[in-house]
Design an enzyme around this catalytic site. Structure first.
Site, PDB file in Angstrom:
ATOM      1  N   ASN A 116      28.316  -1.540  49.950  1.00 50.71           N
ATOM      2  CA  ASN A 116      29.666  -1.931  50.364  1.00 50.71           C
ATOM      3  C   ASN A 116      29.922  -3.440  50.223  1.00 50.71           C
ATOM      4  O   ASN A 116      29.205  -4.129  49.513  1.00 50.71           O
ATOM      5  CB  ASN A 116      30.035  -1.404  51.743  1.00 50.71           C
ATOM      6  CG  ASN A 116      31.504  -0.995  51.752  1.00 50.71           C
ATOM      7  OD1 ASN A 116      32.391  -1.847  51.845  1.00 50.71           O
ATOM      8  ND2 ASN A 116      31.771   0.285  51.561  1.00 50.71           N
ATOM      9  N   HIS A 142      28.743  -3.304  46.522  1.00 50.41           N
ATOM     10  CA  HIS A 142      27.624  -2.455  46.097  1.00 50.41           C
ATOM     11  C   HIS A 142      26.589  -3.191  45.241  1.00 50.41           C
ATOM     12  O   HIS A 142      26.121  -2.672  44.226  1.00 50.41           O
ATOM     13  CB  HIS A 142      28.147  -1.237  45.337  1.00 50.41           C
ATOM     14  CG  HIS A 142      28.907  -0.257  46.191  1.00 50.41           C
ATOM     15  ND1 HIS A 142      28.700  -0.122  47.538  1.00 50.41           N
ATOM     16  CD2 HIS A 142      29.885   0.643  45.872  1.00 50.41           C
ATOM     17  CE1 HIS A 142      29.488   0.829  48.023  1.00 50.41           C
ATOM     18  NE2 HIS A 142      30.235   1.296  47.043  1.00 50.41           N
ATOM     19  N   HIS A 216      24.884   7.252  47.182  1.00 51.13           N
ATOM     20  CA  HIS A 216      26.327   7.344  46.960  1.00 51.13           C
ATOM     21  C   HIS A 216      26.759   8.632  46.240  1.00 51.13           C
ATOM     22  O   HIS A 216      27.585   8.583  45.325  1.00 51.13           O
ATOM     23  CB  HIS A 216      26.769   6.114  46.152  1.00 51.13           C
ATOM     24  CG  HIS A 216      28.200   5.710  46.356  1.00 51.13           C
ATOM     25  ND1 HIS A 216      29.252   6.530  46.052  1.00 51.13           N
ATOM     26  CD2 HIS A 216      28.754   4.582  46.821  1.00 51.13           C
ATOM     27  CE1 HIS A 216      30.384   5.903  46.310  1.00 51.13           C
ATOM     28  NE2 HIS A 216      30.112   4.717  46.789  1.00 51.13           N
ATOM     29  N   GLU A 347      28.077   7.700  53.187  1.00 55.58           N
ATOM     30  CA  GLU A 347      27.021   6.739  52.860  1.00 55.58           C
ATOM     31  C   GLU A 347      26.443   6.176  54.154  1.00 55.58           C
ATOM     32  O   GLU A 347      27.114   5.425  54.850  1.00 55.58           O
ATOM     33  CB  GLU A 347      27.606   5.612  52.007  1.00 55.58           C
ATOM     34  CG  GLU A 347      28.297   6.104  50.746  1.00 55.58           C
ATOM     35  CD  GLU A 347      29.430   5.169  50.313  1.00 55.58           C
ATOM     36  OE1 GLU A 347      29.159   3.995  50.018  1.00 55.58           O
ATOM     37  OE2 GLU A 347      30.586   5.616  50.287  1.00 55.58           O
TER      38      GLU A 347
END
Ligand code: GLA
Length: 384
Positions: A116, A142, A216, A347
């Protein structure tokens, strides 16, 4: 004369067709406990710079199958039986390596060094300001331009009495995407005979660094590419979430979910209030269990297939993302076109932008410490 025989012949032919169709349906079914558990290794092609990519197929005794590749430690498919025992692939992805290399919105990948967003790609640690690669407008997302989802991992098989697995390792070097410290990482995927997919992460470092690894996959329990996921029922073990600004950066507040569309403390359809959330769900939920032990984080039920997935994790948060950025421009496995809300992600993670939010649980790993994270996906089917 001929006319006399035509009707019985047609009848027999029709019976043969119906019988072989039923026999095929039967043979598609999985016989629980009767399959040989195993691991198979094959080639999955080469990256544009000539690195070999391998594919590992894990099969458990009940016929569940997980296919993983060394590029991005990606789960490329996950076959799970439905309520009739018929297997179906429940994760979005591509048929070949080319698909993953050209444009992958993190389908099935291991995300790192930081899952993130980190606001403006900047953070301060021990008085030093670090600048990370920015790849989401002015923010870091990410792991940056070449995150852990875009590198080739080393792999070895892990064979246990009740599980088949693959251990992936990768050394993220000091300075990679702007992060401090050499970070050797291990991610072990295991498919168990209790129909669980376990993902276990470990890492150490030689300089203090933020770390937040996650997986993910985009799930559709009715089968990948079959439609949107809005009728899936979701329960999240979270009384709070972290509200975000326009750029999806947490404001720092922990807000109760009660009396809002964020309330998944009792199971409800994803679609029930999705339209009340700008763009769809793309939020970190603060899990009720904050002590690092394995606890239920989410349960998802899909009625038409009967498939149920439970997620247990040691992490304090879970990002619930409803495939809002899928827009029909991606053609995935078996020619399926992925439109908005065709998959959902859960996630397990620390909260986004934690390096800049002193009130969030710390994501800093220091030399001499070990990062560990375990997430378990448990599958079963219900007749109801
Ligand atoms: C995460 C993010 C989303 C999006 C997807 C990938 O879930 O929170 O905003 O970046 O990954 O497209």
């Amino acid at each position: 004369m001929i006319i006399k025989y035509i009707r019985p012949v047609i009848l027999i032919l029709a019976l043969v067709v119906v019988f072989s169709f039923c026999a095929k349906k039967e043979s598609d079914k999985i016989e629980k406990g009767k399959i040989e558990m195993g691991i198979k290794k094959q080639s999955f092609g080469k990256t544009p710079d000539g690195i070999d990519v391998d594919l590992y197929t894990l099969t458990n005794a009940n016929g569940l199958k997980a296919r993983l590749i060394t590029y991005g430690a990606i789960l490329v498919s996950l076959e799970v039986p439905d309520k009739n025992g018929t297997p179906g692939d429940i994760v979005l992805g591509y048929d070949d390596l080319d698909g993953y290399i050209k444009e992958n919105p993190y389908f099935g990948a291991i995300v790192g060094r930081y899952g993130n967003r980190i606001a403006k790609g900047k953070f301060k640690l021990d008085g030093v300001e670090y600048r990370l690669a920015t790849n989401n407008d002015e923010n870091h997302l990410h792991g940056g331009i070449k995150g852990f989802d875009k590198v080739v991992w080393q792999a070895e098989t892990v064979q246990k009495k009740e599980a088949a697995g693959v251990k992936f390792t990768y050394l993220s070097k000091d300075g990679e995407e702007g992060y401090p410290g050499n970070l050797p990482c291990t991610v072990i995927y295991e498919l168990t005979n209790a129909d669980e997919l376990k993902v276990r992460y470990e890492a150490t470092t030689d300089k203090a660094t933020p770390i937040n690894l996650t997986h993910h996959s985009y799930f559709n329990l009715a089968g990948q590419g079959t439609g949107d996921i809005l009728s899936h029922q979701v329960l999240l073990a979270a009384d709070y979430y972290t509200p975000v600004d326009e750029a999806l950066i947490p404001t720092g507040e922990l807000r109760p979910v009660k009396d809002s569309p964020m309330d998944f403390t009792s199971a409800k359809a994803i679609g029930k209030e999705v339209d009340l959330v700008k763009g769809g769900y793309d939020h970190n939920f603060v899990l009720n269990n904050q002590n690092g032990t394995l606890a239920l984080a989410a349960k998802v039920v899909e009625f038409s297939s009967g498939r149920i997935m439970e997620i247990y994790t040691t992490e304090p948060g879970i990002q619930f993302y409803t495939g809002n950025f899928l827009d029909g421009t991606i053609t995935g496995k078996a020619g399926k076109v992925y439109k908005k809300h065709y998959g959902f992600c859960l996630e397990t993670q620390h909260y986004p932008d934690s390096p800049n939010k002193p009130n969030f649980p710390s994501v800093i790993l220091r030399p001499g410490e070990k990062y560990t994270h375990l997430t378990v996906h448990k599958f079963y089917a219900s007749q109801e």
